[in-house]
Design a protein around this motif. Structure first.
Motif, PDB file in Angstrom:
ATOM      1  N   PRO A   5       0.792  -1.235   0.000  1.00 44.90           N
ATOM      2  CA  PRO A   5       0.000   0.000   0.000  1.00 44.90           C
ATOM      3  C   PRO A   5       0.822   1.282   0.000  1.00 44.90           C
ATOM      4  CG  PRO A   5      -0.015  -1.021   2.169  1.00 44.90           C
ATOM      5  CD  PRO A   5       0.616  -2.016   1.238  1.00 44.90           C
ATOM      6  N   THR A   6       2.124   1.210   0.305  1.00 48.58           N
ATOM      7  CA  THR A   6       2.963   2.423   0.274  1.00 48.58           C
ATOM      8  C   THR A   6       3.927   2.403  -0.900  1.00 48.58           C
ATOM      9  OG1 THR A   6       4.653   1.443   1.718  1.00 48.58           O
ATOM     10  CG2 THR A   6       2.840   2.606   2.782  1.00 48.58           C
ATOM     11  N   GLY A   7       3.739   1.473  -1.827  1.00 48.37           N
ATOM     12  CA  GLY A   7       4.702   1.288  -2.916  1.00 48.37           C
ATOM     13  C   GLY A   7       4.891   2.493  -3.808  1.00 48.37           C
ATOM     14  N   GLN A   8       3.867   3.359  -3.941  1.00 46.80           N
ATOM     15  CA  GLN A   8       3.971   4.531  -4.800  1.00 46.80           C
ATOM     16  C   GLN A   8       4.149   5.826  -4.015  1.00 46.80           C
ATOM     17  OE1 GLN A   8       1.296   4.985  -8.082  1.00 46.80           O
ATOM     18  NE2 GLN A   8       1.020   2.797  -8.380  1.00 46.80           N
ATOM     19  N   LEU A   9       4.457   5.695  -2.728  1.00 50.29           N
ATOM     20  CA  LEU A   9       4.554   6.872  -1.870  1.00 50.29           C
ATOM     21  C   LEU A   9       5.985   7.084  -1.408  1.00 50.29           C
ATOM     22  CD1 LEU A   9       1.419   6.152   0.361  1.00 50.29           C
ATOM     23  CD2 LEU A   9       1.507   7.481  -1.766  1.00 50.29           C
ATOM     24  N   ASP A  10       6.348   8.351  -1.139  1.00 49.61           N
ATOM     25  CA  ASP A  10       7.659   8.614  -0.566  1.00 49.61           C
ATOM     26  C   ASP A  10       7.689   8.105   0.871  1.00 49.61           C
ATOM     27  OD1 ASP A  10       7.038  10.881   1.433  1.00 49.61           O
ATOM     28  OD2 ASP A  10       6.190  11.682  -0.411  1.00 49.61           O
ATOM     29  N   ALA A  11       8.879   8.030   1.442  1.00 49.24           N
ATOM     30  CA  ALA A  11       9.061   7.381   2.747  1.00 49.24           C
ATOM     31  C   ALA A  11       8.221   8.036   3.844  1.00 49.24           C
ATOM     32  CB  ALA A  11      10.537   7.396   3.137  1.00 49.24           C
ATOM     33  N   GLU A  12       8.215   9.371   3.889  1.00 54.90           N
ATOM     34  CA  GLU A  12       7.484  10.067   4.953  1.00 54.90           C
ATOM     35  C   GLU A  12       5.981   9.843   4.818  1.00 54.90           C
ATOM     36  OE1 GLU A  12       6.911  14.604   6.761  1.00 54.90           O
ATOM     37  OE2 GLU A  12       8.382  14.211   5.174  1.00 54.90           O
ATOM     38  N   THR A  13       5.467   9.981   3.593  1.00 56.52           N
ATOM     39  CA  THR A  13       4.038   9.790   3.368  1.00 56.52           C
ATOM     40  C   THR A  13       3.653   8.337   3.611  1.00 56.52           C
ATOM     41  OG1 THR A  13       4.062  11.541   1.707  1.00 56.52           O
ATOM     42  CG2 THR A  13       2.168  10.057   1.696  1.00 56.52           C
ATOM     43  N   GLY A  14       4.509   7.417   3.155  1.00 55.41           N
ATOM     44  CA  GLY A  14       4.239   6.004   3.360  1.00 55.41           C
ATOM     45  C   GLY A  14       4.151   5.645   4.831  1.00 55.41           C
ATOM     46  N   LEU A  57      -3.808  -8.112   6.807  1.00 57.64           N
ATOM     47  CA  LEU A  57      -2.676  -8.851   6.258  1.00 57.64           C
ATOM     48  C   LEU A  57      -2.084  -7.972   5.167  1.00 57.64           C
ATOM     49  CD1 LEU A  57      -1.000 -11.467   6.121  1.00 57.64           C
ATOM     50  CD2 LEU A  57      -2.678 -12.357   4.488  1.00 57.64           C
ATOM     51  N   VAL A  58      -0.834  -7.515   5.372  1.00 55.73           N
ATOM     52  CA  VAL A  58      -0.243  -6.481   4.529  1.00 55.73           C
ATOM     53  C   VAL A  58       1.080  -6.958   3.956  1.00 55.73           C
ATOM     54  CG1 VAL A  58       0.526  -4.081   4.429  1.00 55.73           C
ATOM     55  CG2 VAL A  58      -1.290  -4.724   6.016  1.00 55.73           C
ATOM     56  N   ALA A  59       1.167  -7.009   2.621  1.00 50.40           N
ATOM     57  CA  ALA A  59       2.439  -7.286   1.967  1.00 50.40           C
ATOM     58  C   ALA A  59       3.184  -5.984   1.781  1.00 50.40           C
ATOM     59  CB  ALA A  59       2.205  -7.950   0.609  1.00 50.40           C
ATOM     60  N   THR A  60       4.455  -5.961   2.182  1.00 47.77           N
ATOM     61  CA  THR A  60       5.184  -4.692   2.133  1.00 47.77           C
ATOM     62  C   THR A  60       6.697  -4.903   2.068  1.00 47.77           C
ATOM     63  OG1 THR A  60       5.506  -2.561   3.263  1.00 47.77           O
ATOM     64  CG2 THR A  60       5.246  -4.511   4.656  1.00 47.77           C
ATOM     65  N   HIS A  61       7.367  -3.931   1.431  1.00 53.58           N
ATOM     66  CA  HIS A  61       8.824  -3.844   1.502  1.00 53.58           C
ATOM     67  C   HIS A  61       9.241  -2.775   2.519  1.00 53.58           C
ATOM     68  CE1 HIS A  61       8.599  -5.655  -2.616  1.00 53.58           C
ATOM     69  NE2 HIS A  61       9.691  -6.257  -2.197  1.00 53.58           N
ATOM     70  N   ASP A  62       8.261  -2.077   3.065  1.00 60.35           N
ATOM     71  CA  ASP A  62       8.506  -0.893   3.893  1.00 60.35           C
ATOM     72  C   ASP A  62       8.956  -1.302   5.298  1.00 60.35           C
ATOM     73  OD1 ASP A  62       8.327   1.473   5.363  1.00 60.35           O
ATOM     74  OD2 ASP A  62       6.632   2.208   4.200  1.00 60.35           O
ATOM     75  N   ALA A  63      10.189  -0.953   5.663  1.00 62.40           N
ATOM     76  CA  ALA A  63      10.710  -1.322   6.984  1.00 62.40           C
ATOM     77  C   ALA A  63       9.883  -0.711   8.105  1.00 62.40           C
ATOM     78  CB  ALA A  63      12.168  -0.888   7.105  1.00 62.40           C
ATOM     79  N   ALA A  64       9.353   0.512   7.868  1.00 56.83           N
ATOM     80  CA  ALA A  64       8.525   1.155   8.883  1.00 56.83           C
ATOM     81  C   ALA A  64       7.252   0.358   9.134  1.00 56.83           C
ATOM     82  CB  ALA A  64       8.183   2.582   8.455  1.00 56.83           C
ATOM     83  N   MET A  65       6.701  -0.211   8.065  1.00 54.78           N
ATOM     84  CA  MET A  65       5.505  -1.033   8.207  1.00 54.78           C
ATOM     85  C   MET A  65       5.799  -2.268   9.037  1.00 54.78           C
ATOM     86  SD  MET A  65       2.325  -1.434   7.380  1.00 54.78           S
ATOM     87  CE  MET A  65       1.995  -2.234   8.936  1.00 54.78           C
ATOM     88  N   LEU A  66       6.959  -2.859   8.834  1.00 53.96           N
ATOM     89  CA  LEU A  66       7.325  -4.054   9.590  1.00 53.96           C
ATOM     90  C   LEU A  66       7.416  -3.739  11.077  1.00 53.96           C
ATOM     91  CD1 LEU A  66      10.091  -5.506   7.223  1.00 53.96           C
ATOM     92  CD2 LEU A  66       7.647  -6.066   7.280  1.00 53.96           C
ATOM     93  N   ASP A  67       7.891  -2.541  11.395  1.00 53.18           N
ATOM     94  CA  ASP A  67       7.998  -2.132  12.803  1.00 53.18           C
ATOM     95  C   ASP A  67       6.628  -1.948  13.447  1.00 53.18           C
ATOM     96  OD1 ASP A  67      10.748  -2.165  12.709  1.00 53.18           O
ATOM     97  OD2 ASP A  67      10.932  -0.022  12.263  1.00 53.18           O
ATOM     98  N   LEU A  68       5.615  -1.597  12.633  1.00 51.19           N
ATOM     99  CA  LEU A  68       4.281  -1.340  13.162  1.00 51.19           C
ATOM    100  C   LEU A  68       3.430  -2.600  13.272  1.00 51.19           C
ATOM    101  CD1 LEU A  68       3.465   1.924  11.172  1.00 51.19           C
ATOM    102  CD2 LEU A  68       3.853   1.758  13.635  1.00 51.19           C
ATOM    103  N   ALA A  69       3.892  -3.682  12.669  1.00 54.92           N
ATOM    104  CA  ALA A  69       3.105  -4.920  12.629  1.00 54.92           C
ATOM    105  C   ALA A  69       3.161  -5.662  13.961  1.00 54.92           C
ATOM    106  CB  ALA A  69       3.612  -5.823  11.516  1.00 54.92           C
TER     107      ALA A  69
END
Length: 248
Positions: A193-202, A221-233
């Protein structure tokens, strides 16, 4: 917790979920496999994947491109059919539902969020959020109230009349999150869901999704490459070459 069966009119899927899902995890995947093609050209997208997603948790799915994340989300969401194994969502075995039952499950019990936002360009933000409720023929007044509540929840109360082209990428994804919540789903499935967003917005969008899981009482259930997302899971599952290789 939000009463997610409200307004479902006693449908078969909603009724069965309410009856059978109480003691079950929200998602149960057992020995799931999916292969595309045959012979030497066959691609083994998933190989014997097993895991559960407890109710009320945000579970992140990580892995390199081609590891099987999107295939897995499509199978959990009833958008594709496995070659082997089983998937149950909210106490319902997907293989037993048939096409009509799967359509009802996706419409009534699952909210989808995509990397590309998937908004209808000619509709306003409010109209986009209201689309799932229109498809379900919900009472117009109740629909408008729900749309107003959801746009407020995602911080876009002042942008209700703007079309997607008039909104930033982050705002468009917030609209998409609101739309995913429109029919009070039991489960949210989000593919990058953050794939098209910059880091701050994502990061802001992912914090919003985390807050929504809590406030709406849903599971994600969220597929992501975003390290910030992993921290929130609440939990992280890692896929590699079609297999779950790590539970964190």
């Amino acid at each position: 917790m939000t009463d997610r069966t409200e307004g479902h009119g006693g449908t078969a899927v909603a009724g069965a979920a309410a009856q059978d899902g109480g003691g079950e995890p929200m998602v149960r995947v057992e020995d799931l496999s999916r292969t595309y093609g045959t012979g030497a050209a066959a691609v083994h997208a998933l190989r014997g994947v097993t895991f559960t997603v407890p109710r009320g948790e945000l579970v992140a799915l990580k892995g390199r491109s081609g590891s099987g994340k999107t295939t897995l989300l499509n199978l959990v969401g009833g958008l594709d059919t496995p070659d082997g194994g089983s998937v149950a969502v909210d106490g319902l075995e997907l293989a037993a539902l048939g096409e009509k039952g799967l359509l009802e499950l996706r419409r009534e019990r699952i909210g989808f969020i995509f990397q590309s936002f998937g908004l209808i360009p000619i509709l306003s933000a409010a109209e986009n959020v209201g689309v799932p409720m229109r498809l379900r023929k919900e009472d117009p007044r109740a629909r408008e109230e729900r749309v107003e509540l959801l746009l407020g929840l995602v911080g876009l109360a002042d942008h209700a009349r703007q079309r997607p082209g008039e909104l930033s990428g982050g705002q468009q994804q917030r609209v998409a999150i609101a739309r995913a919540l429109a029919n009070r789903p039991a489960l949210i499935i989000a593919d990058e869901p953050t794939g098209q967003l910059d880091a701050e917005t994502g990061h802001a969008v992912m914090e919003l999704l985390r807050a929504v899981v809590r406030s709406e009482g849903v599971t994600a259930l969220v597929a992501t490459h975003d390290a910030a997302m992993l921290d929130l899971a609440d939990r992280v599952l890692e896929l590699n070459d079609g297999r779950i290789v790590e539970h964190v």
